[in-house]
Design a protein around this motif. Structure first.
Motif, PDB file in Angstrom:
ATOM      1  N   LEU A   1       0.818  -1.216   0.000  1.00 39.40           N
ATOM      2  CA  LEU A   1       0.000   0.000   0.000  1.00 39.40           C
ATOM      3  C   LEU A   1       0.852   1.268   0.000  1.00 39.40           C
ATOM      4  O   LEU A   1       0.411   2.314  -0.483  1.00 39.40           O
ATOM      5  CB  LEU A   1      -0.943  -0.008   1.202  1.00 39.40           C
ATOM      6  N   ALA A   2       2.055   1.186   0.537  1.00 39.18           N
ATOM      7  CA  ALA A   2       2.931   2.365   0.554  1.00 39.18           C
ATOM      8  C   ALA A   2       3.344   2.773  -0.856  1.00 39.18           C
ATOM      9  O   ALA A   2       3.690   3.941  -1.094  1.00 39.18           O
ATOM     10  CB  ALA A   2       4.164   2.082   1.402  1.00 39.18           C
ATOM     11  N   SER A   3       3.325   1.831  -1.785  1.00 46.38           N
ATOM     12  CA  SER A   3       3.745   2.130  -3.158  1.00 46.38           C
ATOM     13  C   SER A   3       2.585   2.486  -4.069  1.00 46.38           C
ATOM     14  O   SER A   3       2.799   2.855  -5.228  1.00 46.38           O
ATOM     15  CB  SER A   3       4.482   0.922  -3.750  1.00 46.38           C
ATOM     16  N   LEU A   4       1.349   2.391  -3.582  1.00 51.29           N
ATOM     17  CA  LEU A   4       0.176   2.597  -4.421  1.00 51.29           C
ATOM     18  C   LEU A   4      -0.043   4.087  -4.679  1.00 51.29           C
ATOM     19  O   LEU A   4      -0.327   4.854  -3.755  1.00 51.29           O
ATOM     20  CB  LEU A   4      -1.055   1.977  -3.753  1.00 51.29           C
ATOM     21  N   LEU A   5       0.072   4.491  -5.946  1.00 52.82           N
ATOM     22  CA  LEU A   5      -0.041   5.894  -6.318  1.00 52.82           C
ATOM     23  C   LEU A   5      -0.806   6.034  -7.632  1.00 52.82           C
ATOM     24  O   LEU A   5      -0.722   5.166  -8.506  1.00 52.82           O
ATOM     25  CB  LEU A   5       1.338   6.528  -6.501  1.00 52.82           C
ATOM     26  N   CYS A   6      -1.506   7.136  -7.759  1.00 52.22           N
ATOM     27  CA  CYS A   6      -2.062   7.559  -9.037  1.00 52.22           C
ATOM     28  C   CYS A   6      -1.122   8.650  -9.563  1.00 52.22           C
ATOM     29  O   CYS A   6      -1.044   9.743  -8.987  1.00 52.22           O
ATOM     30  CB  CYS A   6      -3.473   8.085  -8.851  1.00 52.22           C
ATOM     31  N   ALA A   7      -0.375   8.333 -10.608  1.00 54.30           N
ATOM     32  CA  ALA A   7       0.698   9.209 -11.080  1.00 54.30           C
ATOM     33  C   ALA A   7       0.429   9.642 -12.523  1.00 54.30           C
ATOM     34  O   ALA A   7      -0.474   9.135 -13.188  1.00 54.30           O
ATOM     35  CB  ALA A   7       2.033   8.482 -10.993  1.00 54.30           C
ATOM     36  N   ASP A   8       1.227  10.582 -12.984  1.00 52.03           N
ATOM     37  CA  ASP A   8       1.138  11.051 -14.376  1.00 52.03           C
ATOM     38  C   ASP A   8      -0.309  11.380 -14.748  1.00 52.03           C
ATOM     39  O   ASP A   8      -0.795  11.007 -15.811  1.00 52.03           O
ATOM     40  CB  ASP A   8       1.695   9.997 -15.342  1.00 52.03           C
TER      41      ASP A   8
END
Length: 205
Positions: free
Chosen positions: A88-95
């Protein structure tokens, strides 16, 4: 006066459709579906043979509490003898692109529901919602989901999955449709043709 009043109602309804949800689909590995039929990207986990797989889909962007909220869903299937989990620490909505411009920073989940870990021989479902700096759902042009899947400290998958607005098989895009709902068929009317699919949206001109 009745004609004018009817025209105002019709215009408000049509252009109000611009605030309706916007659907998205993954740009790669579209080999499955989410639980409600949303197109999903499917990835094998681990080496050969794999120890499971993960499915990723989006339930779309919609208005929520005066802003825009984007949904992402995950399903983990574990065929190994040890637990596997989304990091979960790596879960991102990017770009994220909004109204033709990139957002300056990646976005972490605003809320989570479900389970991030699947036990041996089991499965897990996780829903994540991201709050985006956008005026309307249809302003969201594209985004990338970044995540990892781990077995203990061992990385099974590190992935960046790009998404774009839903395009069904005849080239129609989500913003062409008048209705939002589960209607199946090909209705015709003054607004033009619909399409046999799950998502129907207002014509945002």
């Amino acid at each position: 006066m009745r004609v004018r009043g009817l025209l105002v109602v019709v215009l408000a309804f049509v252009f109000g459709g611009c605030a309706l949800p916007r659907a998205f689909m993954p740009r790669e590995n579209r080999n499955g579906t989410g639980p409600e039929g949303h197109p999903a990207a499917v990835y094998a986990l681990g080496g050969v043979p794999p120890v499971g797989e993960v499915r990723l889909w989006s339930g779309g962007a919609e208005r929520a509490d005066g802003g825009v909220e984007l949904h992402l869903g995950f399903e983990l299937e574990n065929t190994s003898a040890e637990p596997i989990a989304l990091d979960l620490a790596s879960l991102l909505c990017a770009d994220v692109w909004v109204a033709g411009r990139p957002l300056a920073a990646s976005v972490s989940p605003a809320r989570l529901e479900g389970a991030a870990e699947a036990g041996p021989g089991g499965s897990a479902w996780l829903d994540a919602w991201f709050r985006l700096d956008a005026g309307r759902p249809r302003d969201v042009d594209a985004f990338t989901v970044r995540f990892r899947v781990l077995a203990g400290e061992r990385e099974l998958l590190a992935q960046a999955t790009p998404f774009l607005p839903l395009v069904v098989d005849d080239g129609w895009r989500d913003e062409w449709f008048l209705w939002y709902g589960g209607y199946w068929g090909r209705p015709y009317g003054w607004w033009g043709p619909g399409y046999r699919y799950r998502w129907y949206y207002g014509p945002c001109l």
